[in-house]
Design a protein around this motif. Structure first.
Motif, PDB file in Angstrom:
ATOM      1  N   PHE A   8     -21.747  29.458 -30.012  1.00 53.42           N
ATOM      2  CA  PHE A   8     -22.509  28.838 -28.692  1.00 53.42           C
ATOM      3  C   PHE A   8     -22.670  27.629 -29.008  1.00 53.42           C
ATOM      4  N   ARG A   9     -22.278  27.001 -27.932  1.00 56.16           N
ATOM      5  CA  ARG A   9     -22.471  25.618 -27.864  1.00 56.16           C
ATOM      6  C   ARG A   9     -23.227  25.118 -26.619  1.00 56.16           C
ATOM      7  N   LYS A  10     -24.006  23.862 -26.758  1.00 49.24           N
ATOM      8  CA  LYS A  10     -24.717  23.606 -25.628  1.00 49.24           C
ATOM      9  C   LYS A  10     -23.601  23.120 -24.683  1.00 49.24           C
ATOM     10  N   ASN A  11     -23.817  23.210 -23.222  1.00 48.18           N
ATOM     11  CA  ASN A  11     -22.827  22.694 -22.473  1.00 48.18           C
ATOM     12  C   ASN A  11     -21.419  23.276 -22.289  1.00 48.18           C
ATOM     13  N   ALA A  12     -21.019  24.258 -23.066  1.00 43.83           N
ATOM     14  CA  ALA A  12     -19.761  24.731 -23.169  1.00 43.83           C
ATOM     15  C   ALA A  12     -19.323  25.963 -22.374  1.00 43.83           C
ATOM     16  N   GLY A  13     -18.354  25.950 -21.930  1.00 43.53           N
ATOM     17  CA  GLY A  13     -17.772  27.215 -20.941  1.00 43.53           C
ATOM     18  C   GLY A  13     -17.781  26.319 -19.554  1.00 43.53           C
ATOM     19  N   ARG A  14     -17.575  27.519 -18.654  1.00 45.49           N
ATOM     20  CA  ARG A  14     -17.586  26.923 -17.149  1.00 45.49           C
ATOM     21  C   ARG A  14     -18.738  26.805 -16.648  1.00 45.49           C
ATOM     22  N   LYS A  15     -18.863  25.644 -15.607  1.00 50.60           N
ATOM     23  CA  LYS A  15     -19.920  25.304 -14.912  1.00 50.60           C
ATOM     24  C   LYS A  15     -20.344  26.158 -13.999  1.00 50.60           C
ATOM     25  N   HIS A  16     -21.746  26.710 -13.788  1.00 45.37           N
ATOM     26  CA  HIS A  16     -22.254  27.598 -12.946  1.00 45.37           C
ATOM     27  C   HIS A  16     -21.965  27.015 -11.341  1.00 45.37           C
ATOM     28  N   ILE A  17     -21.737  27.798 -10.519  1.00 45.66           N
ATOM     29  CA  ILE A  17     -21.430  27.625  -8.811  1.00 45.66           C
ATOM     30  C   ILE A  17     -22.757  27.854  -8.167  1.00 45.66           C
ATOM     31  N   SER A  18     -23.085  26.712  -7.587  1.00 50.18           N
ATOM     32  CA  SER A  18     -24.540  26.942  -7.083  1.00 50.18           C
ATOM     33  C   SER A  18     -24.352  27.610  -5.670  1.00 50.18           C
ATOM     34  N   ASN A  19     -23.046  27.490  -4.925  1.00 47.77           N
ATOM     35  CA  ASN A  19     -22.852  27.956  -3.789  1.00 47.77           C
ATOM     36  C   ASN A  19     -21.880  29.147  -4.028  1.00 47.77           C
ATOM     37  N   LYS A  20     -22.120  30.171  -4.509  1.00 47.18           N
ATOM     38  CA  LYS A  20     -20.716  31.142  -4.618  1.00 47.18           C
ATOM     39  C   LYS A  20     -20.384  31.892  -3.569  1.00 47.18           C
ATOM     40  N   LYS A  21     -18.926  32.017  -3.185  1.00 50.30           N
ATOM     41  CA  LYS A  21     -18.479  32.727  -2.352  1.00 50.30           C
ATOM     42  C   LYS A  21     -18.523  33.937  -2.477  1.00 50.30           C
ATOM     43  N   ILE A  22     -18.789  34.889  -1.431  1.00 49.62           N
ATOM     44  CA  ILE A  22     -18.681  36.158  -1.559  1.00 49.62           C
ATOM     45  C   ILE A  22     -17.224  36.972  -0.925  1.00 49.62           C
ATOM     46  N   PRO A  23     -16.550  37.567  -1.575  1.00 51.55           N
ATOM     47  CA  PRO A  23     -15.322  38.101  -0.864  1.00 51.55           C
ATOM     48  C   PRO A  23     -15.632  39.115  -0.143  1.00 51.55           C
ATOM     49  N   LYS A  24     -14.983  39.155   1.068  1.00 49.65           N
ATOM     50  CA  LYS A  24     -14.961  40.252   2.367  1.00 49.65           C
ATOM     51  C   LYS A  24     -13.978  40.635   2.744  1.00 49.65           C
ATOM     52  N   GLN A  25     -13.626  41.615   3.047  1.00 52.64           N
ATOM     53  CA  GLN A  25     -12.071  42.266   4.022  1.00 52.64           C
ATOM     54  C   GLN A  25     -12.538  42.233   5.136  1.00 52.64           C
ATOM     55  N   VAL A  26     -11.760  41.451   5.984  1.00 52.77           N
ATOM     56  CA  VAL A  26     -11.583  41.704   7.696  1.00 52.77           C
ATOM     57  C   VAL A  26     -10.187  41.729   8.138  1.00 52.77           C
ATOM     58  N   TYR A  27      -9.932  42.675   8.948  1.00 50.73           N
ATOM     59  CA  TYR A  27      -8.803  42.928   9.530  1.00 50.73           C
ATOM     60  C   TYR A  27      -8.473  42.402  10.731  1.00 50.73           C
ATOM     61  N   PHE A  28      -7.132  41.569  10.821  1.00 46.80           N
ATOM     62  CA  PHE A  28      -6.972  40.739  12.023  1.00 46.80           C
ATOM     63  C   PHE A  28      -5.693  41.515  12.725  1.00 46.80           C
ATOM     64  N   PRO A  29      -5.370  41.497  13.818  1.00 48.04           N
ATOM     65  CA  PRO A  29      -4.153  41.920  14.451  1.00 48.04           C
ATOM     66  C   PRO A  29      -3.191  40.718  13.979  1.00 48.04           C
ATOM     67  N   PRO A  30      -1.883  40.929  13.931  1.00 42.02           N
ATOM     68  CA  PRO A  30      -0.833  40.027  13.638  1.00 42.02           C
ATOM     69  C   PRO A  30      -0.861  38.702  14.457  1.00 42.02           C
ATOM     70  N   LYS A  31      -1.005  39.123  15.680  1.00 41.78           N
ATOM     71  CA  LYS A  31      -0.683  37.814  16.796  1.00 41.78           C
ATOM     72  C   LYS A  31      -2.032  36.949  16.503  1.00 41.78           C
ATOM     73  N   LEU A  32      -3.368  37.499  16.182  1.00 42.37           N
ATOM     74  CA  LEU A  32      -4.408  36.402  15.512  1.00 42.37           C
ATOM     75  C   LEU A  32      -4.107  35.812  14.467  1.00 42.37           C
ATOM     76  N   ILE A  33      -3.393  36.401  13.545  1.00 46.91           N
ATOM     77  CA  ILE A  33      -3.132  35.947  12.114  1.00 46.91           C
ATOM     78  C   ILE A  33      -2.301  34.593  12.467  1.00 46.91           C
TER      79      ILE A  33
END
Length: 68
Positions: A8-33
């Motif tokens: 363990f080292r101070k400030n090592a590794g990835r930075k924390h994301i303050s506004n994390k995105k949440i994955p969602k699954q949405v279905y679109f018709p081909p014409k809309l895509i």
């Protein structure tokens, strides 16, 4: 022998994301895509970014103000 690396080292590794995105699954018709992909939106190159921009714009138009 004392090792001075690893562990363990101070400030090592990835930075924390303050506004994390949440994955969602949405279905679109081909014409809309196809319509979303062919839409030209500044600073939006991916399908996901374009869809978020379009949804956000419509939500703002309908007075939903608290949009993270």
């Amino acid at each position: 022998m004392v090792k001075s690396w690893g562990g363990f080292r101070k400030n090592a590794g990835r930075k924390h994301i303050s506004n994390k995105k949440i994955p969602k699954q949405v279905y679109f018709p081909p014409k809309l895509i196809d319509a979303i992909n062919s839409t030209n939106i500044p600073h939006c190159n991916s399908f996901s970014a374009k869809a978020v921009a379009l949804i956000t714009k419509e939500m703002q138009k309908n007075e939903y103000q608290d949009m993270g």
